[in-house]
Design an enzyme around this catalytic site. Structure first.
Site, PDB file in Angstrom:
ATOM      1  N   TYR A   1      42.561  34.077  27.969  1.00 13.58           N
ATOM      2  CA  TYR A   1      43.020  34.454  29.275  1.00 13.58           C
ATOM      3  C   TYR A   1      42.453  35.669  29.854  1.00 13.58           C
ATOM      4  CZ  TYR A   1      45.468  30.259  29.613  1.00 13.58           C
ATOM      5  OH  TYR A   1      45.883  28.766  29.744  1.00 13.58           O
TER       6      TYR A   1
ATOM      7  N   GLU B   1      49.187  38.584  36.819  1.00 16.53           N
ATOM      8  CA  GLU B   1      48.670  37.036  36.777  1.00 16.53           C
ATOM      9  C   GLU B   1      49.976  36.334  36.589  1.00 16.53           C
ATOM     10  OE1 GLU B   1      44.549  38.323  34.562  1.00 16.53           O
ATOM     11  OE2 GLU B   1      46.022  36.884  33.437  1.00 16.53           O
TER      12      GLU B   1
ATOM     13  N   TYR C   1      44.027  52.735  34.992  1.00 18.74           N
ATOM     14  CA  TYR C   1      45.368  53.439  35.636  1.00 18.74           C
ATOM     15  C   TYR C   1      44.620  54.619  35.965  1.00 18.74           C
ATOM     16  CZ  TYR C   1      49.151  50.514  33.697  1.00 18.74           C
ATOM     17  OH  TYR C   1      50.046  49.498  33.528  1.00 18.74           O
TER      18      TYR C   1
ATOM     19  N   HIS D   1      54.961  47.215  25.277  1.00 19.38           N
ATOM     20  CA  HIS D   1      54.380  45.906  25.306  1.00 19.38           C
ATOM     21  C   HIS D   1      54.685  44.880  24.129  1.00 19.38           C
ATOM     22  CE1 HIS D   1      50.778  47.237  28.705  1.00 19.38           C
ATOM     23  NE2 HIS D   1      52.228  47.735  28.700  1.00 19.38           N
TER      24      HIS D   1
ATOM     25  N   GLN E   1      60.034  50.509  25.608  1.00 16.66           N
ATOM     26  CA  GLN E   1      60.231  48.804  26.185  1.00 16.66           C
ATOM     27  C   GLN E   1      60.782  48.050  25.344  1.00 16.66           C
ATOM     28  OE1 GLN E   1      56.298  47.639  27.809  1.00 16.66           O
ATOM     29  NE2 GLN E   1      56.219  49.748  28.833  1.00 16.66           N
TER      30      GLN E   1
END
Length: 418
Positions: free
Chosen positions: A293, A283, A304, A185, A121
């Site tokens: 959060y 979100e 998962y 991530h 990523q």
């Protein structure tokens, strides 16, 4: 503030890598399953995949015209329109920064971009402009970089030399810590607010310790956080944890999983953020300084491949902030990437509305916003059935530009129909 802390050495030893460098559950960015499960329902929450897709097949073509402003791009990730609309900056994940002419479609690959860690990523990620770009010519970009211990998210900047087709005076201004052995991530969006602060999102790097010692719940690193910086990368004295010797001074919020959307509300100046959940649990948040959060101790995701909640509902803890809109486990989710508030003149009825690029759901979500009440309305681009990575608004024409996440991808222009 959390009581449990672990050392950097323990964090590095505890990292759990994904079995695939492209993410989990069949999508490159942590997509969503579809089986039912229990979970809390935040205000404004989508309660099922049918609601998220409602009216998708009947997107109005009477009010908007969709055209391909650019074609043939390779996994575009970030977009920034120059203030006079003389060009569009586009990052390609493999490491190219393009300056494109929106009238002709011609583009220049800008020289001067640093080497990026284009794995999984990672790569060249977001791009944004200094608030005083007309005088500074400063372009900011986020990217993944390799180093001792693995890789991390870095923020760089350089001056755009339009005539020579390059960035000059390129320098890194902040490097998230620590480096870890993961290619997932990274976040990562960057946006300036109305006071000139630079916000940068950093993902949790796919750590799987779903408890209070998860990196996103610890303050002594930058992972799973949104950072706030000055335009030169230095730390504002007003940041919420600068007086805590055990915390990263750059952290503005924490308990964030993989935030890939940041935008500024055009009236309130508040920073709004979008982030991926695990299985569902995606979100939309309004950021408050120093706020937690919840990820992963309070969340609406399931693990998962299961119906097992990752954490307790947000409402069960008074030390976390719940999303203003979410897709809980069992809803089918909506992995959200780039986001923007509409503040242009081309669509007067859209002013103050929020647009969010959808990856697995393959449409541009459209929300009306009243304070913190968020309501989804008819989406755009649903008929194209393409993963959408970013969306931005031209400050001149008011047209929306939307990046498609594909090996050979267009940038769509959304303008009023003739």
């Amino acid at each position: 503030m959390v009581d449990a802390r672990v050392s950097r050495r323990r964090l590095l030893a505890a990292v759990a890598l994904s079995s695939s460098v492209t993410g989990c559950a069949g999508t490159p960015d942590g997509g969503s399953g579809a089986s039912e499960s229990a979970g809390s329902t935040p205000r404004g929450t989508s309660t099922g995949p049918d609601r998220a897709r409602r009216s998708a097949a009947s997107e109005s073509t009477a009010d908007v015209a969709v055209t391909e402003a650019l074609t043939g791009l390779a996994n575009p990730w970030g977009l920034a329109v120059l203030p006079d609309e003389s060009g569009l900056l586009v990052t390609e994940q493999a490491g190219r920064l393009l300056l494109a002419d929106l009238d002709t479609g011609d583009r220049t690959t800008l020289a001067g971009v640093p080497e990026v860690h284009a794995r999984g990523q990672g790569g060249l990620l977001d791009v944004t402009l200094h608030p005083d770009f007309d005088s500074t010519r400063l372009v900011y970009f986020t990217y993944s970089v390799a180093g001792e211990g693995g890789s991390t998210t870095r923020v760089g900047r350089g001056r755009l030399d339009h005539d020579r087709g390059r960035l000059t005076s390129v320098e890194p201004i902040y490097t998230a810590r620590p480096f870890v052995e993961s290619n997932g991530h990274y976040g990562s969006r960057a946006v300036f607010d109305t006071e000139g602060y630079l916000y940068v999102s950093v993902g949790d790097r796919q750590f799987k310790d779903f408890g209070p010692n998860h990196v996103a719940q610890l303050l002594d690193d930058d992972l799973g956080s949104v950072l706030r910086l000055h335009d030169d990368g230095s730390i504002p004295d007003s940041n919420p944890f600068v007086d805590d010797p055990d915390a990263s001074d750059a952290v503005f919020t924490y308990g964030n999983r993989n935030p890939q959307g940041l935008t500024i509300h055009p009236e309130t100046g508040a920073v709004w953020e979008t982030e991926y959940g695990e299985r569902d649990g995606d979100e939309i948040n309004v950021l408050e300084p120093g706020a937690n959060y919840g990820w992963p101790v309070a969340d609406n995701s399931c693990e998962y491949g299961t119906d097992d909640p990752v954490g307790v509902p947000h409402e069960e803890r008074d030390d976390v902030v719940a999303p203003v809109y979410g897709w809980p486990c069992g809803s089918g989710g909506f992995p959200p990437s780039g986001t923007t508030f509409y503040d242009g003149e081309a669509f007067s009825d859209w002013r103050g509305d929020l647009f969010v690029a959808g990856l697995a759901k393959r449409y541009l979500a459209h929300f009306t916003v009243d304070g913190r009440e968020v309501t989804e309305v008819t989406p755009l681009l649903a008929d194209r059935n393409q993963r959408l990575r970013d969306v931005t608004v031209s400050p001149v024409s008011g047209h929306l530009y939307v990046a498609v996440d594909a090996d050979t991808a267009p940038i769509y222009r959304i303008a009023p129909a003739d």
